[in-house]
Design an enzyme around this catalytic site. Structure first.
Site, mmCIF file in Angstrom:
data_model
loop_
_atom_site.group_PDB
_atom_site.id
_atom_site.type_symbol
_atom_site.label_atom_id
_atom_site.label_comp_id
_atom_site.label_asym_id
_atom_site.label_seq_id
_atom_site.Cartn_x
_atom_site.Cartn_y
_atom_site.Cartn_z
ATOM 1 N N ASP A 79 0.831 -1.208 0.000
ATOM 2 C CA ASP A 79 0.000 0.000 0.000
ATOM 3 C C ASP A 79 0.866 1.259 0.000
ATOM 4 O O ASP A 79 0.562 2.233 -0.690
ATOM 5 C CB ASP A 79 -0.922 0.013 1.223
ATOM 6 N N LYS A 90 9.383 -2.985 2.004
ATOM 7 C CA LYS A 90 9.325 -3.351 3.428
ATOM 8 C C LYS A 90 8.067 -4.136 3.710
ATOM 9 O O LYS A 90 7.030 -3.822 3.134
ATOM 10 C CB LYS A 90 9.314 -2.058 4.258
ATOM 11 N N ASP A 131 5.354 -9.277 6.169
ATOM 12 C CA ASP A 131 4.430 -10.237 5.547
ATOM 13 C C ASP A 131 5.076 -11.010 4.395
ATOM 14 O O ASP A 131 4.583 -12.073 4.016
ATOM 15 C CB ASP A 131 3.189 -9.515 4.992
ATOM 16 N N MET A 191 1.237 -13.368 12.092
ATOM 17 C CA MET A 191 0.972 -12.204 11.255
ATOM 18 C C MET A 191 1.241 -12.485 9.780
ATOM 19 O O MET A 191 1.969 -13.423 9.436
ATOM 20 C CB MET A 191 1.824 -11.022 11.695
ATOM 21 N N GLU A 229 -2.759 -15.262 9.769
ATOM 22 C CA GLU A 229 -3.807 -14.332 10.236
ATOM 23 C C GLU A 229 -4.809 -13.985 9.134
ATOM 24 O O GLU A 229 -5.945 -13.620 9.418
ATOM 25 C CB GLU A 229 -3.215 -13.061 10.857
ATOM 26 N N GLU A 237 5.400 -9.108 18.313
ATOM 27 C CA GLU A 237 6.651 -9.572 18.960
ATOM 28 C C GLU A 237 7.848 -9.511 18.014
ATOM 29 O O GLU A 237 8.990 -9.425 18.447
ATOM 30 C CB GLU A 237 6.503 -11.034 19.410
HETATM 31 P P1 FBP Z 1 2.653 -3.636 6.314
HETATM 32 O O1 FBP Z 1 2.001 -4.305 5.150
HETATM 33 O O2 FBP Z 1 2.424 -2.184 6.363
HETATM 34 O O3 FBP Z 1 4.101 -3.984 6.410
HETATM 35 O O4 FBP Z 1 2.008 -4.198 7.647
HETATM 36 C C1 FBP Z 1 1.704 -5.547 7.757
HETATM 37 C C2 FBP Z 1 1.288 -5.921 9.149
HETATM 38 O O5 FBP Z 1 2.396 -6.138 9.977
HETATM 39 C C3 FBP Z 1 0.398 -7.161 9.052
HETATM 40 O O6 FBP Z 1 1.140 -8.327 9.202
HETATM 41 C C4 FBP Z 1 -0.619 -6.912 10.130
HETATM 42 O O7 FBP Z 1 -1.854 -7.479 9.793
HETATM 43 C C5 FBP Z 1 -0.754 -5.423 10.164
HETATM 44 O O8 FBP Z 1 0.486 -4.914 9.742
HETATM 45 C C6 FBP Z 1 -1.086 -4.888 11.524
HETATM 46 O O9 FBP Z 1 -1.246 -3.512 11.428
HETATM 47 P P2 FBP Z 1 -1.205 -2.501 12.644
HETATM 48 O O10 FBP Z 1 0.225 -2.236 12.936
HETATM 49 O O11 FBP Z 1 -1.865 -1.294 12.091
HETATM 50 O O12 FBP Z 1 -1.901 -3.149 13.786
#
Ligand code: FBP
Length: 555
Positions: A178, A204, A207, A252, A313, A430
């Protein structure tokens, strides 16, 4: 204020990250080679129309050479965007060292709190002293992060103004799919207005779903999966010691199951669910429950009332009936946002009923069948990019509840005599700010160093690419990939938008193949692996080795 540091923290501050050989002499020692024109991964006509100035650019690769650098200093801005991922500070260190190596008078400005910082003009100059205490550390706390979507004309204008105020000629956006979509939009805007400001993205996300032929891995995935694998291994050992719990571990990874599959390959749990497999097989929620229950029952026949299951998740969004319900829910929520009848409802129960009444019949039934807690989690605000916040949906608890109910039925029918006691876990936060592994420290530093090089060569709308990563850093290849090449159209907030396509787990790829070949054995026998914590010092085969995923995919 001087911060108190552990011995390891102190040692990490002075770690010198490795660079690809081609970047070692700085910008002066570089030349750039271009491939042919590129196409977007899908929806080429739409993407071309939305990005008339940046579409179709060639892939760039740096080679050893020489280039002139003007004496005129340049200013660069940087933002950290989206969820934290280990190594972000090193990307900034790489940009900083690269631009200072080019000209000591060049300056780096960090915009605070993610994309909103660049819109509001909130910044911090990154100086050598300021940066010193962040080198090789985890976290995004150096300048903070955020998830603001950059898309309106006003936001772009404000960004342009703020860049002009600081005389900034290039912006580096460090983010996931995004955020790099934001970068592509911004690059297109700057090109359309002939601003001369370049925009470079950096891949970055823990995921691991921002990848393709040129982007072998997104940064942070290595460290995060190593961190989770350590924890999963510890839990496996606990399960095998106490022999009384089933541990359901949600991991995650918003959509793709890369984190789960990598951790499974590292730790060999008894059950590994892969969302992409569930989607392709059109497995229903009941069938997922049956699959897990079957393994639990078989193990209990052998006196093993314990085990470890790992669950991505994003699973809930890949189960066909849930996917359809969530998509209907997303459209409905977007429609009723300003609906006076809905807005005036104060009671949660009434809101649920109202939403249910707007869903298609089949989806309404599925929604109604879910526990209240899960309903509330499904209705939680979407993130600014329109994504359901799957980290807030307790799929692991839903599965435990459903399996529990099934086992009760089976017990009554005399088909199951075991005991089922389950512990839910969610590993995500974590791992996102763990101190970067050597791999991530080196990779991030190289990505940052390379990002400045791309801007120096006048490229815009590109993502920094460092590849050949299974080889020693010396042999890494550096260059840039046009962001439009990675884009397609997807529905967000009820409308079709251009976004970077997520890379999902390939079910015909070597990583999933490996899991498939071994998972039956891991289910019933115990082949747990205890990886232990990340090692920062020691033999390279322990301290520098990267993920199983990349090794299987690239060697
Ligand atoms: P990015 O795609 O911005 O790297 O974030 C991914 C993530 O870490 C996912 O694994 C998780 O679902 C989400 O962010 C959690 O988002 P937040 O930090 O807003 O709780």
């Amino acid at each position: 204020m001087t911060r108190e540091l552990s011995a390891l923290q102190k040692a990490r501050l002075s770690y010198q990250p490795k660079l690809p050989k081609v970047l070692k002499n700085g910008i002066r020692g570089l030349s750039v080679e271009f491939g042919g024109p590129t196409e977007s991964v899908a929806d080429a006509d739409d993407i071309k129309e939305i990005f008339p100035n940046s579409y179709g650019k060639p892939i760039a690769t740096f080679k050893t050479g020489s280039t002139d650098i003007s004496n005129e200093p340049v200013n660069v801005g940087v933002i950290l965007s989206g969820g934290q991922a280990p190594g972000g500070h090193n990307v900034i260190a790489g940009i900083f060292d690269s631009l200072k190596n080019a000209n000591q008078n060049n300056r780096l400005y960090g915009f605070l709190g993610g994309p909103s910082g660049i819109i509001n003009g909130k910044y911090q100059e990154i100086t050598a002293d300021f940066l010193a205490e962040y080198r090789n550390t985890g976290g995004f706390d150096i300048i903070g992060s955020g998830r603001t979507k950059l898309e309106t004309e006003d936001q772009f204008k404000d960004t342009w103004n703020n860049c002009q105020n600081l005389n900034i000629s290039a912006i580096v956006v460090i983010g996931g799919d995004d955020s790099n979509t934001n970068a592509a939009m911004l690059a297109e805007y700057f090109l359309s207005k002939n601003t001369g400001i370049k925009v470079i993205g950096v891949p970055k996300t823990i995921d691991g779903d921002l990848k393709n032929e040129q982007i072998e891995i997104s940064f942070g995935f290595d460290t995060a999966t190593k961190t989770y694998s350590e924890l999963i291994g510890n839990i496996e050992r606990d399960a095998n010691s106490a022999k009384k719990y089933w541990h359901f571990i949600k991991l995650m990874g918003r959509s793709a199951s890369h984190v789960t599959i990598e951790c499974a390959l590292q730790t060999h749990p008894n059950i590994t669910l892969i969302s992409e497999e569930v989607a392709i097989n059109k497995t229903s929620l009941a069938e997922v429950v049956n699959y897990m229950t079957d393994i639990i029952v078989k193990r209990s026949h052998e006196g093993k009332n314990f085990g470890v299951a790992v669950i991505p998740e994003g699973l809930i969004e890949f189960i066909p009936e849930m996917k359809s319900m969530i998509s209907n829910l997303n459209d409905t929520l977007a429609l009723i946002e300003d609906d006076a009848d809905y807005v005036k409802l104060c009671n949660q129960e009434d809101k649920f009923k109202y939403i249910e009444s707007k869903l298609e019949k089949q989806n309404a039934e599925i929604f109604a069948s879910l526990p209240k807690s899960i309903q509330a989690q499904l209705l939680a605000d979407r993130d600014p990019h329109g994504n359901v916040q799957v980290s807030k949906i307790e799929t692991e608890k839903l599965l435990i509840e459903m399996i529990q109910a099934k086992l009760v039925e089976m017990k009554a029918a005399g088909e199951y005599k075991g005991k089922f006691a389950a512990q839910p876990h969610f590993f995500g936060y974590e791992g996102r700010c763990a101190a970067p592994s050597n791999f991530d420290a080196d990779y991030c530093y190289s990505l940052g160093y390379n990002a400045f090089a791309l801007a120096h060569f006048g490229l815009s709308g590109y993502i920094s690419s460092v590849r050949n990563l299974t080889k020693p850093a010396d042999e890494w290849i550096a260059g840039g990939v046009p962001l439009t090449m990675m884009m397609n159209m997807e529905k967000r907030h009820g409308a079709l938008k251009p976004v970077i396509q997520k890379a999902l787990v390939e079910l015909d790829g070597p990583v999933f193949e490996y899991l498939k070949k071994n998972r039956e054995k891991w289910a019933l026998e115990d082949h747990y692996i205890f990886t232990g914590p990340i090692q920062y010092y020691g033999p390279p085969e322990i301290a520098d080795v990267t993920t199983k995923t990349i090794q299987l995919e690239r060697t």
